[in-house]
Write a protein that holds these residues in place. Structure first.
Motif, PDB file in Angstrom:
ATOM      1  N   ILE A  25     -23.832  -3.130  -0.017  1.00  0.00           N
ATOM      2  CA  ILE A  25     -24.742  -4.354   0.308  1.00  0.00           C
ATOM      3  C   ILE A  25     -25.164  -4.917  -1.085  1.00  0.00           C
ATOM      4  CG2 ILE A  25     -25.989  -3.306   2.200  1.00  0.00           C
ATOM      5  CD1 ILE A  25     -28.082  -2.718   0.231  1.00  0.00           C
ATOM      6  N   THR A  26     -25.298  -6.615  -0.974  1.00  0.00           N
ATOM      7  CA  THR A  26     -25.828  -7.160  -2.321  1.00  0.00           C
ATOM      8  C   THR A  26     -27.270  -7.291  -2.355  1.00  0.00           C
ATOM      9  OG1 THR A  26     -23.806  -8.607  -1.519  1.00  0.00           O
ATOM     10  CG2 THR A  26     -25.623  -9.370  -3.221  1.00  0.00           C
ATOM     11  N   ALA A  27     -27.743  -6.769  -3.734  1.00  0.00           N
ATOM     12  CA  ALA A  27     -28.938  -6.359  -4.014  1.00  0.00           C
ATOM     13  C   ALA A  27     -29.670  -7.850  -4.232  1.00  0.00           C
ATOM     14  CB  ALA A  27     -29.168  -5.559  -5.040  1.00  0.00           C
ATOM     15  N   GLU A  28     -31.020  -7.887  -4.218  1.00  0.00           N
ATOM     16  CA  GLU A  28     -31.802  -9.017  -4.624  1.00  0.00           C
ATOM     17  C   GLU A  28     -31.129  -9.809  -5.950  1.00  0.00           C
ATOM     18  OE1 GLU A  28     -35.874  -8.382  -4.307  1.00  0.00           O
ATOM     19  OE2 GLU A  28     -35.933  -8.115  -2.109  1.00  0.00           O
ATOM     20  N   ASP A  29     -30.805  -8.822  -6.824  1.00  0.00           N
ATOM     21  CA  ASP A  29     -30.360  -9.794  -8.035  1.00  0.00           C
ATOM     22  C   ASP A  29     -28.873 -10.037  -8.115  1.00  0.00           C
ATOM     23  OD1 ASP A  29     -29.033  -7.209  -8.038  1.00  0.00           O
ATOM     24  OD2 ASP A  29     -30.029  -6.317  -9.870  1.00  0.00           O
TER      25      ASP A  29
END
Length: 239
Positions: free
Chosen positions: A69-73
């Motif tokens: 998944i792509t994290a918030e950063d």
């Protein structure tokens, strides 16, 4: 790329891993209707992406995948590794869209199982629905294991648990009980375990110095499985 299947599920050597066991002949015939196509996925390409519409589950015939998944950063976070005989795509059931990317770590092939077909056949083959529930439960247990791994274990415990779990899963599929070729990079292992690349490499080297493993590039041989188990302590790790 998808294409018609040539081998029925009933004749597949991975059937006992991804399909119910003990089926009657008429139930096997229905199961054979489940998979209409196979899809080849090249190394480095995605089977599905976060946000894509969910319409099928995938049984991995050959190859290795990672889910991330792509994290918030903006960084990618590896959430799991999947291998032949395992089902991938369960993340899409809840909201009818996928919530992660599934990336092939090597050239792979999957059997495409349309979810509406699974629902239809489950009405006639009750054990299929039960099997699906078992797979989903296993994924929940594995996620809990990862949370335990990241929340309570030190670096050496995390790497030991990862290796033991990976070898155990591969052994279930007929591979060696003590040897594994890592399809993922050390950086990906570190990402999954919440460790820096340098920490993973240093831990592998330490295990080798202690005589627990030998490492040659991506080939790992476990020499002292009991020592690794003692590091981990009570069962709880996941991969």
């Amino acid at each position: 790329m998808s294409h018609p299947i040539n081998v029925a599920c009933s004749n597949c050597n991975l059937r006992e891993l991804c399909m119910p066991v003990g089926l009657k002949p008429e139930e096997l015939q229905r199961i054979d209707e489940l998979v209409a196509t196979r899809r080849k996925v090249k190394r480095g390409t995605t089977l599905f992406r976060n946000g894509e519409r969910f319409d099928a589950l995938y049984a991995i015939r050959t190859g290795f995948f990672k889910t991330c998944i792509t994290a918030e950063d903006g960084r990618d976070q590896v959430t799991g590794f999947q291998m032949a005989g395992e089902i991938i795509g369960l993340d899409g059931i809840v909201n009818d869209h996928h919530t992660c990317d599934a990336v092939a770590l090597e050239d792979a092939e999957v059997c495409v199982m349309p979810f509406d077909k699974i629902s239809e056949i489950s009405r006639d083959v009750a054990s299929l629905q039960h099997h699906l529930h078992r797979i989903m439960s296993r994924e929940i247990v594995r996620e809990h294991g990862v949370m335990l791994l990241l929340g309570t274990m030190h670096a050496e415990e995390r790497v030991a648990a990862f290796l033991l779990n990976l070898v155990q899963r591969l052994h279930t599929r007929g591979f060696s009980r003590s040897e594994v070729v890592l399809r993922m990079t050390r950086e990906e292992i570190g990402n999954y375990l919440g460790l820096k690349l340098e920490t993973v490499s240093r831990t592998f080297s330490k295990f080798a110095e202690m005589g627990m493993i030998t490492v040659r590039h991506r080939h790992v041989r476990i020499l002292d499985v009991d020592a690794l188990k003692r590091l981990v302590g009570p069962p709880g790790g996941a991969a």
